[in-house]
Motif scaffolding. Sequence first.
Motif, PDB file in Angstrom:
ATOM      1  N   ARG A 725      40.548  -6.424  -5.023  1.00 33.48           N
ATOM      2  CA  ARG A 725      40.338  -7.312  -3.867  1.00 33.48           C
ATOM      3  C   ARG A 725      39.341  -8.419  -4.227  1.00 33.48           C
ATOM      4  N   LYS A 763      51.045  -4.727  -0.021  1.00 30.27           N
ATOM      5  CA  LYS A 763      50.276  -4.927   1.223  1.00 30.27           C
ATOM      6  C   LYS A 763      50.271  -6.394   1.650  1.00 30.27           C
ATOM      7  N   GLU A 764      50.532  -7.304   0.694  1.00 29.36           N
ATOM      8  CA  GLU A 764      50.391  -8.740   0.973  1.00 29.36           C
ATOM      9  C   GLU A 764      51.580  -9.271   1.760  1.00 29.36           C
ATOM     10  N   ARG A 766      51.424 -12.407   3.180  1.00 31.19           N
ATOM     11  CA  ARG A 766      51.374 -13.875   3.145  1.00 31.19           C
ATOM     12  C   ARG A 766      51.968 -14.356   1.825  1.00 31.19           C
ATOM     13  N   TRP A 769      49.523 -15.672  -0.921  1.00 29.98           N
ATOM     14  CA  TRP A 769      48.679 -14.625  -1.499  1.00 29.98           C
ATOM     15  C   TRP A 769      49.508 -13.661  -2.340  1.00 29.98           C
ATOM     16  N   ALA A 770      50.733 -13.377  -1.902  1.00 28.35           N
ATOM     17  CA  ALA A 770      51.605 -12.496  -2.686  1.00 28.35           C
ATOM     18  C   ALA A 770      51.894 -13.139  -4.050  1.00 28.35           C
ATOM     19  N   VAL A 773      48.865 -12.712  -6.217  1.00 27.15           N
ATOM     20  CA  VAL A 773      48.766 -11.332  -6.707  1.00 27.15           C
ATOM     21  C   VAL A 773      49.673 -11.123  -7.918  1.00 27.15           C
ATOM     22  N   PRO A 814      56.379  -9.572   0.149  1.00 28.79           N
ATOM     23  CA  PRO A 814      55.947  -8.703  -0.966  1.00 28.79           C
ATOM     24  C   PRO A 814      57.109  -8.214  -1.831  1.00 28.79           C
TER      25      PRO A 814
END
Length: 1012
Positions: A725, A763-764, A766, A769-770, A773, A814
């Motif tokens: 994180r 978990k992502e 958005r 953000w995915a 990641v 995701p």
Amino acid sequence: MKVVNLKQAILQAWKERWSDYQWAINIKKNCPKGATWDYLNLAEALLEQAMIGPSPNPLILSYLKYAISSQMVSYSSVLTAISKFDVFSRELCIKSLLEIMDMFSHRLSCHGKAEECIGLCRAMQCSVVWFLQGCTWYCERLGDPSPPPAVENSLRACLERMANLLNSTKNRALVHIARLEEQASWSNVEQNLLKLSENLGAVTNPMVMEKLEECVLLVKSIPQMLSLQSDPPVHTSFPSVHAFIMLEGTMNLTGETQPLVEQLMMIKRMQSIPAPLFVLEIWKACFTGLIESPEGNEELKWTAFTFLKIPQVLLRLKKYPQGEKTQDFAEDVNVAFEYLLKLTPLLDKADQRCKYVPAESQNNDCDCLSLLVQECNKLGLLSEANTANLTAKRTEDREHAPRLKTAENANIQPNPGLILRAEPTVTNILKTVDADHSKSPEGLLGVLGHMLSGKSLDLLLAAAAATGKLKSFARKFIKLNEFPKQITGEGSKSASVRALLFDISFLMLCHVVQTYGSEVILSDPSPSGETPFFETWLQTCMPEDGKTLNPDHPCFRPESGKVESLVALLNSSSEMKLVQMKWHEICLSTPAAILEVLNAWENGVLSVEAVQKITDNIKGKVCSMAICAVAWLVAHVRMLGLDEREKPQTMIRQLMTPMSGENNLQFYHERVVIMSSILEHMCADVFQQTGLSLRPAIEGQEPIPYRNLLPARQPIREALQTAFREVLEKGWVDSQAFHLFENLLHMGGVFWFTNNLVKELLKETRKEWASRVVELLYSIFCLDAHQITLTLLGHILPRLLTDPAHWHSLADPPGRALAKLSVWCALSSYSNHHKGQASARQRKRQREDIEVSHTHTIVTQVVPDYSSLFPLDDTQPSKLMRLLSSNEDETVVLSSPGDRSMSSSLSASQLHTINMRDPLNRVLANLFLLVSSLLGSKTAGPHTQFVQSFIEECVECSDQGSRGSILQFMPFTMISEVVKLQALAKPKTVLSITDLSLPLGRRVAAKAIAAL
């Protein structure tokens, strides 16, 4: 009915003026059963009769149009028949042929067998040739004096039909397949293109000229259908490049340059990163690593990586074959530096970190960017003009930069300058050590002594590591370490020199192993048959991370006579004699002697003072003895309970403490400094367990960087989540995070590590953000890319895809992000694995390859019996040959469900005889079988969407047209399932996922595209 009778029937119909439907009824009555009209060449016979006169016969043409409309003849037979008419001077005939084409050119398709679809591809190519011939003929007529207006009209009509035909991606794809099917016939297209280009000057009408050029470009674009790049990304930051460079700079300075270049090019290709932004991201990562590296050895490593290794990497990138180049790579590097100049705070911080001092001390000034620019200029990566321009701009910027005006920095030489000077020194030292010193070794001793002073050794090792010379460096010092074995009647002076040569070379080699890993020495076997002493000692006696030693191993138990004499020697009050000493034997006997001393002390035979005297004797002359003693003590202490460790740990402390007073052997202080560093690394874990410290902490100085990173009382899963994180919030992975992730990978294992990080990805919700990641995880997975890829594709994905309880987690975004990550990992691992380019960092982990048979229990719910599909034993009967010998359009009668899955499993990889014993190949083959079965199942959901995303990513990222693509593991029968998904029902997708180098691949592709 023979062809001649067919002609007679056509003439009879014309004479009796039959209508089109009467003709069709009558001719069908006389047609033998089982024959097809294409087989009888009906379209060709009708056209031949219709075009006998100066103008076409309208009645016979109506028969042909009826045959086309009622599908009596195929489009391919009509196109082939038209392309045989080459009398372009008959204007009305050509006009009629173009009108016939207009009937179906907008809906060309074929739903028959694969051979019929290939026939359509060939007919399309013949049509292209026909159009080009016609256009050439009309252009030639336009060159005549006062050509009739009808010529230009006919040319315009031809061009319009040709453009309509080739503007369709589907039609171009069919021609592309025909080109690969018959390379010789494509040369006919190229020859006609050349003829047309030569006659373009005769065209005066700008609109016609524009249309001509458009058609020529369309034809020329057919061979490049799959090499056209997608639009470059809109963002300018690429965390995967940044993080990968951070990983290599932190953990793999000694790695070879070529695998690093290959991996970088793979990332660049997969993400379609523009070259200037790609180079910029590399520089940004280098400066970031330089700024945040701990002081000391790590800082020197990063300096060497930035100023020595990366310019060489860029030089190889320049020479790397990159297909169509829009501009020179040197210009890309220049643009990247221009962008970098705008990041003034980053550059200023790097200059400060490298001891940028005030203007009064210009001799010590450090301008990192200018030094890099100069290095790139030396390698031909920048022109002189660009070098001068960039240097001037940076000099101007630095007028306003913050300056360190402290007195302590005034005399410090900046590391970049030292590293750049150290590189040629490494070469000189290698030459010096290579020379014959058997007669006068004293000269060599002076060179070695100079290397030990200050941070010279670390500078030289960092420079050697960054330039690929460290293995050679280590090999030379192993040879030097062997030299003192040769004893011939010697005096005290030559004995001292011999002892020092042994000691210094031993210390240097231990330091190399602790700083860069034992694989630097062990990866290349000794050239001579006999294993050198240091290699033997390293493998059996030296403690390392992840290596447990047995203190009772025979290597610690030499002959008792030698041990007794050594104990007596150490316990005597007189000074140790150096003459005739066999140092390698002394080092091997030291652990057993220490055991005797320790037992005597624990049993009360020796006092603390007596033990202190013995330890002083051990470290008093030759530091190697102290290292051998502590190496055994560390292994011994690990086997003891916490309450039994006091005396062995006291002995370790005594051995670490330098001797006070004068010493008659040279370079004692320098040798002790290196010895203390080596012993500190050896003992860190053992002392940490008891909460004791080896030496008092020095304020502001971290004794060993990147140690004790794991939180003391936190479960490792929480530690992994917290660390990830933090990395995600920051947007990049720093060196400390990489070390933490590596510790967690070792502690939790590959499956635990990969599974938990994939959970973080899922978990992502958005999209942005995915995507971030994915880039970060890809670089983190490079810690052990091969094993993590096997786990991801062989365990985690099958479980997610086959268990309906997990399907909800595969929804976008995701799900698409996981598909992208899976494809990136698969492509990278497959490419590197089959080039044999595992990095040293990954080779040193002797983990067993994950065997895909563990996934059978998961996957057999969907696709039965994987092991029978790819037999591991050559003696097992393979059904592959039966599959190859059967007609792919015939229904193969199979006896069991297992056989049924087998019939749908044939893929290009089997025709290329890929080795299915390889775990990665098996995992990929099994994964594509699973994907194929999911597409063929009646249940749709997020898992189907994931499969679609997976294939889209494969198409987007794969190196088109190469046998190295992972798409070769896709079963051929999967193509028909793929085109049922609307997003994948595209000609270019079908071409991309099919191996067009194989005849079967071309037939499958033609059948799928012709049906679209």
